[in-house]
Every structure is written in C-alpha cells, then in structure tokens.
Design an enzyme around this catalytic site. Structure first.
Site, short mmCIF file in Angstrom:
data_model
loop_
_atom_site.label_atom_id
_atom_site.label_comp_id
_atom_site.label_asym_id
_atom_site.label_seq_id
_atom_site.Cartn_x
_atom_site.Cartn_y
_atom_site.Cartn_z
N ASP A 86 0.86 -1.17 0.00
CA ASP A 86 0.00 0.00 0.00
C ASP A 86 0.90 1.23 0.00
O ASP A 86 2.13 1.11 -0.10
CB ASP A 86 -0.98 -0.03 1.19
CG ASP A 86 -0.33 0.26 2.53
OD1 ASP A 86 0.92 0.31 2.62
OD2 ASP A 86 -1.07 0.44 3.50
N PHE A 111 3.85 -5.44 1.97
CA PHE A 111 4.33 -4.27 2.69
C PHE A 111 3.19 -3.29 2.94
O PHE A 111 2.47 -2.93 2.02
CB PHE A 111 5.41 -3.54 1.87
CG PHE A 111 6.56 -4.43 1.46
CD1 PHE A 111 7.71 -4.48 2.24
CD2 PHE A 111 6.49 -5.19 0.31
CE1 PHE A 111 8.78 -5.30 1.85
CE2 PHE A 111 7.54 -6.00 -0.09
CZ PHE A 111 8.69 -6.05 0.69
N CYS A 112 3.04 -2.87 4.19
CA CYS A 112 2.15 -1.77 4.53
C CYS A 112 2.82 -0.99 5.65
O CYS A 112 4.02 -1.17 5.89
CB CYS A 112 0.74 -2.24 4.90
SG CYS A 112 0.57 -3.12 6.45
N GLY A 113 2.12 -0.13 6.33
CA GLY A 113 2.75 0.68 7.36
C GLY A 113 3.33 -0.12 8.50
O GLY A 113 4.47 0.09 8.92
N GLY A 150 6.61 -0.74 6.74
CA GLY A 150 7.47 0.35 6.28
C GLY A 150 7.73 1.41 7.34
O GLY A 150 8.71 2.15 7.25
#
Length: 187
Positions: free
Chosen positions: A14, A70-72, A114
């Site tokens: 995202d 992958f995201c926050g 991330g």
C-alpha cells in the site's frame, strides 16, 4: 508455479509500505530474482487489505510459492492476506523472525512494516525468508520438521465448523514427538 528455487517472487504494497517495497524489490532484482510487482505505481496502490487479498490470491491460485507484502506496520496487509485460502502469512520485524516464519511455520507470505523496517533490514529479512523452507536449519533436532509439518497441515486443513461441532477441539489431532532442543541453536 513460480518458485523461490527459480528465484521468482510476487510483491505488493500500500502507500505506506511502498518505499520499503521498492528498496527490497531493487535488492532482489540486483541479486537475480524475477519480481512480479502487483503495485508498481505509488499513486494507484489499493488500500492495504485489498493488496493483501491480491497477494493472497497469487498464492491461493498456485501462481507463486511465496510473496512479500508491505504496509505501514505489516499487520493489516497480513490480516487480509491470511483471509485467503492456503495463505500462511507472518509479520516479522527481524531477520531471525523472518527466517523462522519460513523454517518453522512454513509461511508463504511475509509482511513487513514500512514504518518500522529500515531498507537494509528489509532486504536481509526478504533474503532470510525466501531462502528458507520448512525444517531448514533444524535438521539435527529430532522431530522438528514432523512437529511443524503437522501444525502446518492442521492449519491448512482447518475446518471451523467441524472444530466447533467437536467442542472447539481439533478433530482427530495428530501427534508428533520432538526430541530435546539442540543446545547450539540460537533461535
């Protein structure tokens, strides 16, 4: 199926995980991997859960053996990917956890955050995850593979309705004896 043995992997992110995905993707490509990127444009990346569903579909449909998400935080994309059949997703924040996700739990999706993972750490985590398979590194621990394979199989074949009907206990649970943990294992 595109396999890690053939150095093929699928990735997606995202908006929050996009920069880390780019670092990891570049590292993999530079090391001979063929990377299929489901989210190549930061301006059109779907919401975290939709990316998780999409990544999971590539596993469920047998197109890829493993994926990187992958995201926050890694949490949301992991939860969404885990809703897809045949996905065994893990969130990791260390190299050892990424390796263990594959080696002990047979995970086929690794999610990273991330917000928390620095680029070089993400690269090392991807390497550890993609280069490990169920049982790797534990060959000297009697019963380790069989124990974790049983866990993988019971999870893969879990039927909630049968579990519920059986008083919230696994129907016909398997058993495996593990020997003592070798003293030299660091994890």
């Amino acid at each position: 199926m595109k396999t890690t043995k053939d150095k093929q992997v699928v990735v997606g992110a995202d908006f929050a995980g996009f920069p880390l995905k780019e670092y990891v993707k570049r590292h993999l490509v530079d090391n001979g991997w063929e990377v299929t990127d489901l989210t190549p444009d930061p301006d059109t990346t779907p919401m975290y859960h939709r990316v998780g569903f999409l990544i999971g579909s590539k596993i469920a449909e047998g197109e890829f053996e493993k994926a990187l998400a992958f995201c926050g935080t890694g949490m949301g994309i992991h939860v969404a990917a885990s809703k897809v059949p045949h996905v065994h997703a893990a969130v990791a924040e260390s190299v050892k956890a990424a390796k263990r996700a594959a080696a002990a739990n047979g995970c086929n999706v690794l999610a990273m955050g991330g917000f928390w993972i620095a680029p070089r750490l993400g690269q090392a985590m991807a390497d550890a995850f993609l280069q490990s398979n169920l049982g790797d590194g534990y060959e000297d621990w009697d019963g380790f593979y069989d124990y974790h394979k049983l866990g993988f199989d019971e999870t893969e074949n879990f039927d909630y309705e049968a579990y519920k009907a059986n008083g919230f206990e696994v129907v016909e649970p398997g058993t495996v004896e593990m020997g003592p943990e070798p003293t030299r294992l660091a994890f």
